[in-house]
Design an enzyme around this catalytic site. Structure first.
Site, mmCIF file in Angstrom:
data_model
loop_
_atom_site.group_PDB
_atom_site.id
_atom_site.type_symbol
_atom_site.label_atom_id
_atom_site.label_comp_id
_atom_site.label_asym_id
_atom_site.label_seq_id
_atom_site.Cartn_x
_atom_site.Cartn_y
_atom_site.Cartn_z
ATOM 1 N N THR A 7 1.054 -1.268 -0.010
ATOM 2 C CA THR A 7 -0.030 0.034 0.066
ATOM 3 C C THR A 7 0.947 1.264 -0.170
ATOM 4 O O THR A 7 1.907 1.258 0.515
ATOM 5 C CB THR A 7 -0.748 -0.044 1.181
ATOM 6 O OG1 THR A 7 -1.910 -1.181 1.110
ATOM 7 C CG2 THR A 7 -1.866 1.362 1.522
ATOM 8 N N SER A 9 2.258 5.194 -2.114
ATOM 9 C CA SER A 9 2.400 5.713 -3.495
ATOM 10 C C SER A 9 3.669 5.148 -4.077
ATOM 11 O O SER A 9 3.854 5.252 -5.266
ATOM 12 C CB SER A 9 2.824 7.292 -3.120
ATOM 13 O OG SER A 9 3.812 7.588 -2.193
ATOM 14 N N THR A 10 4.551 4.408 -3.340
ATOM 15 C CA THR A 10 5.379 3.631 -4.116
ATOM 16 C C THR A 10 5.028 2.026 -4.462
ATOM 17 O O THR A 10 5.242 1.659 -5.712
ATOM 18 C CB THR A 10 6.669 3.232 -3.021
ATOM 19 O OG1 THR A 10 7.116 4.458 -2.446
ATOM 20 C CG2 THR A 10 7.846 2.856 -3.859
ATOM 21 N N ASP A 62 6.256 -4.203 -0.970
ATOM 22 C CA ASP A 62 5.497 -3.082 -0.232
ATOM 23 C C ASP A 62 6.535 -1.782 -0.007
ATOM 24 O O ASP A 62 7.677 -2.255 -0.057
ATOM 25 C CB ASP A 62 4.935 -3.449 1.248
ATOM 26 C CG ASP A 62 3.887 -2.847 1.616
ATOM 27 O OD1 ASP A 62 3.668 -1.731 1.177
ATOM 28 O OD2 ASP A 62 3.045 -3.378 2.622
ATOM 29 N N ASP A 65 8.324 3.769 5.297
ATOM 30 C CA ASP A 65 8.451 5.138 5.659
ATOM 31 C C ASP A 65 9.907 5.428 5.976
ATOM 32 O O ASP A 65 10.262 6.663 5.914
ATOM 33 C CB ASP A 65 7.373 5.579 6.700
ATOM 34 C CG ASP A 65 5.847 5.176 6.398
ATOM 35 O OD1 ASP A 65 5.609 5.865 5.414
ATOM 36 O OD2 ASP A 65 5.278 4.575 6.997
ATOM 37 N N GLY A 76 3.202 2.292 8.101
ATOM 38 C CA GLY A 76 1.840 2.782 8.310
ATOM 39 C C GLY A 76 1.583 4.295 8.243
ATOM 40 O O GLY A 76 0.651 4.551 8.552
ATOM 41 N N GLY A 77 2.507 4.905 7.479
ATOM 42 C CA GLY A 77 2.381 6.331 7.107
ATOM 43 C C GLY A 77 0.963 6.256 6.323
ATOM 44 O O GLY A 77 0.130 7.436 6.665
ATOM 45 N N GLY A 78 0.463 5.259 5.691
ATOM 46 C CA GLY A 78 -0.757 5.282 4.867
ATOM 47 C C GLY A 78 -1.810 4.713 5.647
ATOM 48 O O GLY A 78 -2.859 4.645 5.273
ATOM 49 N N GLU A 84 -0.906 -5.126 6.354
ATOM 50 C CA GLU A 84 0.503 -5.097 5.955
ATOM 51 C C GLU A 84 1.644 -6.031 6.561
ATOM 52 O O GLU A 84 2.082 -6.854 6.188
ATOM 53 C CB GLU A 84 1.287 -3.662 5.777
ATOM 54 C CG GLU A 84 0.721 -2.871 4.747
ATOM 55 C CD GLU A 84 1.512 -1.272 4.770
ATOM 56 O OE1 GLU A 84 1.082 -0.627 3.592
ATOM 57 O OE2 GLU A 84 1.806 -0.900 5.740
HETATM 58 C C1 A5P Z 1 1.050 2.301 4.231
HETATM 59 O O1 A5P Z 1 0.368 2.145 5.642
HETATM 60 C C2 A5P Z 1 2.365 2.392 4.405
HETATM 61 O O2 A5P Z 1 3.076 1.335 5.280
HETATM 62 C C3 A5P Z 1 3.168 2.468 3.369
HETATM 63 O O3 A5P Z 1 3.865 1.202 2.881
HETATM 64 C C4 A5P Z 1 4.420 3.683 3.642
HETATM 65 O O4 A5P Z 1 3.860 4.596 4.501
HETATM 66 C C5 A5P Z 1 4.976 4.034 2.333
HETATM 67 O O5 A5P Z 1 4.246 4.872 1.719
HETATM 68 P P1 A5P Z 1 4.749 5.602 0.301
HETATM 69 O O6 A5P Z 1 5.181 4.816 -0.557
HETATM 70 O O7 A5P Z 1 3.426 6.308 -0.056
HETATM 71 O O8 A5P Z 1 5.833 6.694 1.018
#
Ligand code: A5P
Length: 206
Positions: A7, A9-10, A62, A65, A76-78, A84
């Protein structure tokens, strides 16, 4: 193969790429770590199966952060850290994909996301603060962010995490905590992308 879809943007780009490969004939089935990623995978016609229908995942790709040289990770930033982590724990291989801004010597500059039950959230947050962090309930005002699992996220700033293993366990011992975003010893490989287009591959030694 059974593939875990991350999950963020990457991971979005990895899912796009997997979608292209599926269109070209790659025969896989996938499980997603969030409703958003599942939706994207369905749009790309990647075959999605229910997590209950699998015993093991071959590989999960995956984002993260933060990642340290030992391939310990903050995620968990998202807000998808719980699914996950469940998917990562069921995976034979976990590949973390990040850009160079996420590679750090020591974890902790990024506030650690902790998923907590809505019931008793204030009490749980008081216990978390006792571990030495400043804490922010994710979301705005009286509208906290709610995860795919119906929980809240407390973003805990520790500044620098000296001992991620101990911190992980101390956090998860607090009643009301569902899980935290420290992924210790779970990633097998990391792919770090640099602005000049170069890529570094890191492998966990074990
Ligand atoms: C989602 O909950 C996160 O663990 C993401 O995998 C993590 O935050 C990286 O996200 P970005 O690729 O958007 O920075």
């Amino acid at each position: 193969m059974t593939v875990g879809l991350g999950t963020g943007s990457t991971a979005y780009w990895a899912i796009q790429k997997i979608g292209e490969l599926v269109k070209g004939g790659l025969n896989i089935r996938a499980v997603a770590t969030s409703e958003k990623s599942e939706q994207l995978a369905r749009q790309l016609e990647i075959p999605i199966i229910a997590f209950t229908d699998i015993d093991e995942i071959d590989v999960t790709i995956d984002g993260a952060d933060e990642i340290d040289p030992g391939l310990n990770v903050i995620k968990g930033g998202g807000g998808a850290l719980l699914r996950e982590k469940i998917v990562a724990a069921a995976s034979r291989e976990l590949i973390i994909i990040v850009d160079e801004s996420k590679a750090v010597e020591r974890l902790g500059a990024f506030p650690l996301p902790v998923e907590i039950a809505q019931f008793g959230a204030e009490m749980t947050m008081r216990q978390l603060r006792k571990l030495g962090c400043t804490l922010q309930l994710r979301g705005a005002g009286d509208k906290p962010f709610v995860t795919d699992n119906g929980n809240f996220i407390a973003d805990c700033s520790f500044g620098s995490i000296e001992d991620p293993v101990t911190l992980h366990d101390r956090i998860n011992r607090i009643v009301g905590v569902v899980d935290n975003g420290l992924f210790i010893g779970m990633a097998n490989q990391a792919v770090i992308g640099y602005e000049d287009g170069s890529v570094k591959l890191l492998q966990r030694n074990n």
